[in-house]
Motif scaffolding. Structure first.
Motif, PDB file in Angstrom:
ATOM      1  N   LYS A  48      -3.407 -58.765  24.995  1.00 57.66           N
ATOM      2  CA  LYS A  48      -2.260 -58.179  24.475  1.00 57.66           C
ATOM      3  C   LYS A  48      -2.260 -58.584  23.032  1.00 57.66           C
ATOM      4  CE  LYS A  48       2.418 -56.690  24.487  1.00 57.66           C
ATOM      5  NZ  LYS A  48       3.050 -57.235  23.355  1.00 57.66           N
ATOM      6  N   ASP A  49      -2.334 -57.876  21.902  1.00 62.52           N
ATOM      7  CA  ASP A  49      -2.161 -57.864  20.450  1.00 62.52           C
ATOM      8  C   ASP A  49      -3.353 -58.689  19.921  1.00 62.52           C
ATOM      9  OD1 ASP A  49       0.187 -56.513  20.782  1.00 62.52           O
ATOM     10  OD2 ASP A  49       1.482 -58.566  20.663  1.00 62.52           O
ATOM     11  N   LEU A  50      -4.328 -59.253  20.968  1.00 61.50           N
ATOM     12  CA  LEU A  50      -5.431 -59.972  20.152  1.00 61.50           C
ATOM     13  C   LEU A  50      -6.923 -59.139  19.908  1.00 61.50           C
ATOM     14  CD1 LEU A  50      -4.741 -63.317  22.063  1.00 61.50           C
ATOM     15  CD2 LEU A  50      -3.943 -62.523  19.699  1.00 61.50           C
ATOM     16  N   PHE A  51      -7.412 -59.650  18.716  1.00 61.40           N
ATOM     17  CA  PHE A  51      -8.561 -58.781  18.258  1.00 61.40           C
ATOM     18  C   PHE A  51      -9.617 -59.862  18.376  1.00 61.40           C
ATOM     19  CE2 PHE A  51      -5.414 -55.732  18.029  1.00 61.40           C
ATOM     20  CZ  PHE A  51      -5.945 -54.465  18.024  1.00 61.40           C
ATOM     21  N   ALA A  52     -10.769 -59.480  17.954  1.00 57.40           N
ATOM     22  CA  ALA A  52     -12.081 -60.222  17.555  1.00 57.40           C
ATOM     23  C   ALA A  52     -12.242 -59.624  16.238  1.00 57.40           C
ATOM     24  CB  ALA A  52     -13.247 -60.156  18.481  1.00 57.40           C
ATOM     25  N   VAL A  53     -12.455 -60.357  15.324  1.00 50.95           N
ATOM     26  CA  VAL A  53     -12.673 -59.842  14.115  1.00 50.95           C
ATOM     27  C   VAL A  53     -14.220 -60.361  13.574  1.00 50.95           C
ATOM     28  CG1 VAL A  53     -12.050 -60.397  11.352  1.00 50.95           C
ATOM     29  CG2 VAL A  53     -10.369 -60.560  13.242  1.00 50.95           C
ATOM     30  N   ARG A  54     -14.869 -59.111  13.512  1.00 50.57           N
ATOM     31  CA  ARG A  54     -16.331 -59.324  13.233  1.00 50.57           C
ATOM     32  C   ARG A  54     -16.537 -59.458  12.071  1.00 50.57           C
ATOM     33  NH1 ARG A  54     -19.408 -54.680  15.725  1.00 50.57           N
ATOM     34  NH2 ARG A  54     -18.991 -55.910  17.826  1.00 50.57           N
ATOM     35  N   LEU A  55     -17.399 -60.539  11.469  1.00 52.23           N
ATOM     36  CA  LEU A  55     -17.722 -60.737  10.007  1.00 52.23           C
ATOM     37  C   LEU A  55     -18.845 -60.070   9.537  1.00 52.23           C
ATOM     38  CD1 LEU A  55     -16.535 -64.407   9.469  1.00 52.23           C
ATOM     39  CD2 LEU A  55     -15.147 -62.275   9.270  1.00 52.23           C
ATOM     40  N   ARG A  56     -19.211 -59.795   8.345  1.00 55.63           N
ATOM     41  CA  ARG A  56     -20.372 -58.936   7.875  1.00 55.63           C
ATOM     42  C   ARG A  56     -21.386 -59.838   7.312  1.00 55.63           C
ATOM     43  NH1 ARG A  56     -19.336 -54.822   2.829  1.00 55.63           N
ATOM     44  NH2 ARG A  56     -21.627 -54.587   2.192  1.00 55.63           N
ATOM     45  N   CYS A  57     -22.468 -60.379   8.267  1.00 56.21           N
ATOM     46  CA  CYS A  57     -23.415 -61.325   8.035  1.00 56.21           C
ATOM     47  C   CYS A  57     -24.809 -60.723   7.910  1.00 56.21           C
ATOM     48  CB  CYS A  57     -23.284 -62.374   9.016  1.00 56.21           C
ATOM     49  SG  CYS A  57     -21.805 -63.047   9.269  1.00 56.21           S
ATOM     50  N   PRO A  58     -25.233 -59.881   7.079  1.00 52.13           N
ATOM     51  CA  PRO A  58     -26.528 -59.242   7.074  1.00 52.13           C
ATOM     52  C   PRO A  58     -27.494 -60.312   7.104  1.00 52.13           C
ATOM     53  CG  PRO A  58     -25.664 -59.378   4.847  1.00 52.13           C
ATOM     54  CD  PRO A  58     -24.571 -59.621   5.860  1.00 52.13           C
ATOM     55  N   GLY A  59     -28.542 -59.968   8.400  1.00 51.70           N
ATOM     56  CA  GLY A  59     -29.635 -60.976   8.746  1.00 51.70           C
ATOM     57  C   GLY A  59     -29.156 -62.144   9.343  1.00 51.70           C
ATOM     58  N   GLY A  60     -28.023 -62.176   9.413  1.00 54.92           N
ATOM     59  CA  GLY A  60     -27.450 -63.640  10.283  1.00 54.92           C
ATOM     60  C   GLY A  60     -27.608 -64.703   9.121  1.00 54.92           C
ATOM     61  N   ARG A  61     -27.634 -64.539   7.885  1.00 57.34           N
ATOM     62  CA  ARG A  61     -28.004 -65.643   7.135  1.00 57.34           C
ATOM     63  C   ARG A  61     -26.597 -65.972   6.229  1.00 57.34           C
ATOM     64  NH1 ARG A  61     -32.752 -67.305   3.682  1.00 57.34           N
ATOM     65  NH2 ARG A  61     -31.879 -68.463   1.715  1.00 57.34           N
ATOM     66  N   MET A  62     -26.363 -67.453   5.870  1.00 54.18           N
ATOM     67  CA  MET A  62     -24.807 -67.638   5.515  1.00 54.18           C
ATOM     68  C   MET A  62     -25.141 -68.902   4.464  1.00 54.18           C
ATOM     69  SD  MET A  62     -21.331 -67.859   7.101  1.00 54.18           S
ATOM     70  CE  MET A  62     -21.260 -66.212   7.714  1.00 54.18           C
ATOM     71  N   GLU A  63     -24.326 -69.065   3.502  1.00 50.21           N
ATOM     72  CA  GLU A  63     -24.496 -70.386   2.756  1.00 50.21           C
ATOM     73  C   GLU A  63     -23.695 -71.215   3.465  1.00 50.21           C
ATOM     74  OE1 GLU A  63     -23.133 -69.116  -1.030  1.00 50.21           O
ATOM     75  OE2 GLU A  63     -24.866 -67.809  -1.294  1.00 50.21           O
ATOM     76  N   THR A  64     -24.203 -72.603   3.438  1.00 53.21           N
ATOM     77  CA  THR A  64     -23.385 -73.387   4.282  1.00 53.21           C
ATOM     78  C   THR A  64     -22.066 -73.885   3.728  1.00 53.21           C
ATOM     79  OG1 THR A  64     -24.319 -75.053   2.932  1.00 53.21           O
ATOM     80  CG2 THR A  64     -25.375 -75.042   5.111  1.00 53.21           C
ATOM     81  N   LYS A  65     -21.854 -73.644   2.463  1.00 57.41           N
ATOM     82  CA  LYS A  65     -20.483 -73.756   1.975  1.00 57.41           C
ATOM     83  C   LYS A  65     -19.471 -72.675   2.069  1.00 57.41           C
ATOM     84  CE  LYS A  65     -21.300 -76.344  -2.173  1.00 57.41           C
ATOM     85  NZ  LYS A  65     -22.627 -76.912  -1.898  1.00 57.41           N
ATOM     86  N   LYS A  66     -20.054 -71.507   2.362  1.00 58.19           N
ATOM     87  CA  LYS A  66     -18.998 -70.273   3.210  1.00 58.19           C
ATOM     88  C   LYS A  66     -18.929 -70.777   4.576  1.00 58.19           C
ATOM     89  CE  LYS A  66     -19.718 -65.836   1.588  1.00 58.19           C
ATOM     90  NZ  LYS A  66     -20.270 -64.503   1.591  1.00 58.19           N
ATOM     91  N   LEU A  67     -19.922 -71.191   5.307  1.00 57.99           N
ATOM     92  CA  LEU A  67     -19.604 -71.223   6.620  1.00 57.99           C
ATOM     93  C   LEU A  67     -18.427 -72.286   6.832  1.00 57.99           C
ATOM     94  CD1 LEU A  67     -20.709 -70.669   9.497  1.00 57.99           C
ATOM     95  CD2 LEU A  67     -22.320 -72.543   9.370  1.00 57.99           C
ATOM     96  N   VAL A  68     -18.422 -73.441   6.146  1.00 55.96           N
ATOM     97  CA  VAL A  68     -17.313 -74.453   6.119  1.00 55.96           C
ATOM     98  C   VAL A  68     -16.098 -73.864   5.960  1.00 55.96           C
ATOM     99  CG1 VAL A  68     -16.469 -76.493   4.853  1.00 55.96           C
ATOM    100  CG2 VAL A  68     -19.019 -76.282   5.498  1.00 55.96           C
ATOM    101  N   GLU A  69     -15.903 -72.815   5.108  1.00 55.84           N
ATOM    102  CA  GLU A  69     -14.637 -72.153   4.576  1.00 55.84           C
ATOM    103  C   GLU A  69     -14.308 -71.349   5.901  1.00 55.84           C
ATOM    104  OE1 GLU A  69     -12.521 -73.260   2.117  1.00 55.84           O
ATOM    105  OE2 GLU A  69     -14.431 -74.689   1.839  1.00 55.84           O
ATOM    106  N   ILE A  70     -15.226 -70.364   6.277  1.00 50.50           N
ATOM    107  CA  ILE A  70     -15.206 -69.583   7.405  1.00 50.50           C
ATOM    108  C   ILE A  70     -14.421 -70.314   8.609  1.00 50.50           C
ATOM    109  CG2 ILE A  70     -15.985 -67.945   9.253  1.00 50.50           C
ATOM    110  CD1 ILE A  70     -17.740 -66.985   6.984  1.00 50.50           C
TER     111      ILE A  70
END
Lengths: 321, 78
Positions: free
Chosen positions: A40-62
């Motif tokens: 109840k009331d809970l959702f999965a929040v899907r992030l937008r990660c084209p190609g599955g690549r992400m900067e490490t600094k952003k990953l830490v913040e996420i």
């Protein structure tokens, strides 16, 4: 306010956001990305990660944001390479989106629209890679993310015929290829190319050791080019095999090949025109593979001719030797 | 054709991928640029993969000879 972009996987009940107290600005979230959980009331929040690549600094913040908003402190790596923050209370949507926005992270998409592209590592660092799949995925995400279509529209980019990004199962897939050419004067007859070719498209002449090439067997992987010690095998041109109408799910379909050696700079046009054709011909809730089955692939090919003429036909054979 | 003299030898018959390439790399590190390493590689996976990796690391394959079910390569350090 009732937001119809919230995808409810369990029941088709819309979520009423009037009682949250603060207005939720769903203009930024128009492409969805909030998936109802069993709880109840809970959702999965899907992030937008084209190609599955992400900067490490952003990953830490996420990871900090996920830790704050996930009631269970968990994320899930989705099958399409995007990170999903699980167990988020819908009353927190506004806050989590604002915090993600601050670090430049957008929420992804659900429903009948162009989805976030997936991609392998590509030519940047994968030795097999022939095309810049990550660059392509980023470009497609920028240009087409969230574009409405009759049903979901999944794209992917594989950098070589190993096809890790499974272009054969995509609504629209692009797989990197290279055309090999051989120059006799540079060849020493060392026979490495015939050993390197996993398709038996090259056998070595028993007397000279020089390659005998069977173009019908060549799948344009470039192994001969990479293995050749003397640059007798060279790349003539790079491009994409274009595949359409694949899907997985309950009733999987293998995509059709509709073009080979489409150059990088025609990929955006190919997607734009295909989406246009799909929107004109597809029925609501129908994947493009079924639209093509119903309408006929020739109609689609005729429509795409102005773009696909920049590539080669699907039965193209490399002259090779 | 004059014989290319080698400065070091490495027999990699029976050595699996990617250990054969790692051993090649370590051996090349002991050589000076321009010196030549003689390698023996099995056919199949080793000969499919090791020469590609050697090229990618900027070395030059000067000579390849097939000897039955293995190959003898001369590699110049880049």
């Amino acid at each position: 306010m009732t937001d119809h972009f919230i995808e409810d996987k369990t029941t088709k009940v819309n979520v009423n956001l009037d009682n949250i107290g603060e207005r939720v600005d769903f203009n930024d979230l128009k492409s969805g990305g909030f998936i109802k959980q069993r709880q109840k009331d809970l959702f999965a929040v899907r992030l937008r990660c084209p190609g599955g690549r992400m900067e490490t600094k952003k990953l830490v913040e996420i990871s900090k944001i996920a830790d704050k908003y996930s009631k269970k402190g968990v994320v899930h790596f989705s099958f399409r390479q995007s990170l999903e923050i699980l167990y988020v209370d819908y009353k927190e949507f506004r806050n989590i989106v604002a915090e993600l926005e601050k670090i430049g992270q957008k929420v992804a998409s659900c429903g009948p629209r162009v989805r976030v592209p997936t991609a392998c590592g590509g030519c940047e660092y994968n030795p097999n890679g022939l095309t810049d799949t990550q660059g392509m995925a980023g470009m497609v995400d920028q240009k087409f993310f969230g574009t409405p279509t009759p049903h979901k529209f999944k794209t992917s980019f594989s950098g070589c015929p190993i096809d890790c990004a499974r272009t054969k199962e995509m609504d629209f897939g692009f797989q990197g290829i290279v055309e090999p050419v051989w120059e006799d004067p540079l060849c020493t007859g060392c026979t490495i190319c015939s050993e390197a070719c996993k398709e038996d498209a090259i056998v070595s002449d028993p007397d000279t050791g020089k390659p005998i090439f069977d173009p019908k067997k060549c799948i344009f992987c470039g192994d001969c080019i990479r293995a050749c010690p003397t640059e007798a095998w060279k790349p003539k041109r790079y491009g994409h095999i274009v595949r359409i109408g694949g899907k997985h799910g309950r009733h999987p379909m293998e995509a059709l090949e509709v073009c080979t050696f489409l150059p990088d700079d025609k990929v955006a046009e190919a997607i734009e025109k295909t989406v246009e054709w799909y929107n004109a011909n597809g029925k609501r809730g129908e994947r493009i593979g079924n639209t093509i089955k119903r309408v006929g692939v020739q109609k689609y090919l005729d429509f795409m001719e102005p773009v696909f003429k920049h590539g080669s036909p699907v039965n193209y054979l490399a002259p090779g030797v | 054709m004059t014989e290319i003299k080698s400065n070091a030898q490495l027999d990699l018959r029976g050595v699996m991928c990617p250990i054969n390439f790692v051993k090649t790399k370590l051996k090349l590190e002991t050589l000076e640029a321009g010196e030549v390493l003689e390698l023996v590689l099995d056919s199949g996976e080793p000969i499919q993969n090791v020469p590609k990796s050697i090229k990618e690391e900027g070395h030059k394959i000067l000579e390849v000879k097939k000897e039955g079910d293995h190959f003898r390569l001369k590699v110049q350090k880049g």
